[in-house]
Design an enzyme around this catalytic site. Structure first.
Site, short mmCIF file in Angstrom:
data_model
loop_
_atom_site.label_atom_id
_atom_site.label_comp_id
_atom_site.label_asym_id
_atom_site.label_seq_id
_atom_site.Cartn_x
_atom_site.Cartn_y
_atom_site.Cartn_z
N ASP A 196 -1.26 60.82 -14.08
CA ASP A 196 0.47 60.88 -12.75
C ASP A 196 1.35 59.62 -12.47
OD1 ASP A 196 2.21 61.28 -11.12
OD2 ASP A 196 1.56 63.14 -10.38
N ASP A 245 2.59 58.45 -9.51
CA ASP A 245 1.35 58.22 -8.69
C ASP A 245 1.08 56.79 -8.71
OD1 ASP A 245 1.20 60.25 -6.83
OD2 ASP A 245 -0.31 61.25 -7.53
N THR A 297 1.52 76.59 -9.74
CA THR A 297 2.29 77.22 -10.67
C THR A 297 2.16 76.56 -11.81
OG1 THR A 297 4.83 77.02 -9.67
CG2 THR A 297 2.91 79.33 -8.94
N ARG A 316 6.78 69.37 -9.85
CA ARG A 316 5.93 70.43 -10.47
C ARG A 316 5.08 70.92 -9.39
NH1 ARG A 316 2.21 69.86 -15.45
NH2 ARG A 316 1.24 68.62 -13.93
C1 PRP Z 1 5.75 64.93 -13.56
C2 PRP Z 1 6.27 64.47 -14.49
C3 PRP Z 1 7.61 65.08 -15.09
C4 PRP Z 1 6.43 66.44 -14.83
C5 PRP Z 1 5.66 66.97 -16.15
O1 PRP Z 1 6.33 64.92 -12.49
O2 PRP Z 1 7.57 62.89 -14.23
O3 PRP Z 1 8.61 65.53 -14.37
O4 PRP Z 1 5.35 66.26 -14.09
O5 PRP Z 1 5.37 67.99 -16.06
P1 PRP Z 1 6.21 69.02 -16.74
O6 PRP Z 1 6.45 69.10 -17.76
O7 PRP Z 1 4.64 70.30 -16.83
O8 PRP Z 1 6.87 69.95 -16.36
P2 PRP Z 1 5.93 65.51 -10.87
O9 PRP Z 1 6.49 66.99 -10.77
O10 PRP Z 1 4.23 65.56 -10.50
O11 PRP Z 1 7.01 64.93 -9.83
P3 PRP Z 1 6.47 63.43 -9.56
O12 PRP Z 1 7.67 62.91 -10.85
O13 PRP Z 1 7.41 63.06 -8.08
O14 PRP Z 1 5.46 62.32 -9.60
#
Ligand code: PRP
Length: 208
Positions: free
Chosen positions: A199, A202, A107, A103
């Site tokens: 998160d 993380d 944005t 994400r």
């Molecule tokens: C987090 C989570 C989802 C997403 C959810 O991943 O694991 O994939 O954000 O957010 P959304 O519903 O607003 O799209 P992230 O993009 O932080 O990546 P990561 O798993 O690599 O930490």
């Protein structure tokens, strides 16, 4: 929200309390994600198709049912990776196909960076795995990708979702059930689920 299934199982809820707790370290966090995933997939798979079989027992022959559906697990990188082992506990023969979505912090839109799907679906049911559904953008994009690929039976298994994201997802994909441990009411201005658990990627991988 008839397609939204929240597990009220006491073991799921107990482990979710530990998962949310900021004092839980990455090793324990990974263990809890694994265990909760095992329980959620058990509840999410009550409609899988079986076929009749006969098996020899030590005392004779018994009628039996065997799983007929071929299952594909689609973890959304990174955090979805942490759910694979737990789901494999129940479905050891499942194939795993990875989708990478990150994400954009500014944005809040998902950016696709990896996709490892075969040319056409080799499974009957796809289980999308991601512990977090916040704005719903990533889950919606992952299911968009699978539908374009030709997947017809898709379920999403997550752990914590936010209500606005659930509403966005179910509007985009009303045919795809969500299996979750909790739906929290809010997202903050950074798009994080409140109270959520932080998160998941993380906390799982010790980054951030
Ligand atoms: C987090 C989570 C989802 C997403 C959810 O991943 O694991 O994939 O954000 O957010 P959304 O519903 O607003 O799209 P992230 O993009 O932080 O990546 P990561 O798993 O690599 O930490």
């Amino acid at each position: 929200m008839s397609q939204v299934h929240i597990s009220h199982h006491p073991l799921v809820q107990h482990k979710l309390a530990l998962l949310r707790d900021e004092r839980t370290d990455p090793k324990k966090f990974r263990e809890l994600v694994r265990e909760i995933s095992t329980m959620l997939v058990y509840e999410a798979t009550t409609d899988l198709v079986t076929e009749s079989a006969t098996v020899p027992t030590p005392l004779g022959r018994s009628a039996a049912q065997r799983l007929a559906d071929r299952i594909g697990l689609v973890p959304v990188l990174r955090a979805g990776l942490g759910m694979v082992e737990g789901v494999w506990q129940m479905l050891p023969g499942a194939e795993v196909w990875h989708i990478g979505l990150a994400r954009d912090e500014r944005t809040l839109q998902p950016v696709a960076y990896y996709s490892r799907l075969p040319i056409r679906p080799t499974v009957d049911v796809c289980l999308v795995l991601d512990p977090m559904l916040a704005t719903g953008g990533s889950a919606t994009a992952a299911v968009d990708t699978l539908k374009k690929w030709g997947a017809e039976r898709i379920k999403f298994i997550g752990i914590v979702a936010a209500r606005p994201g659930v509403e966005r997802f179910t509007a985009a994909h009303p045919d795809v059930p969500l299996h979750l441990a909790a739906v929290d009411e809010q997202l903050n201005e950074a798009g994080l689920i409140v109270p959520g658990l932080g998160d998941a990627g993380d906390r799982m991988f010790g980054t951030g």
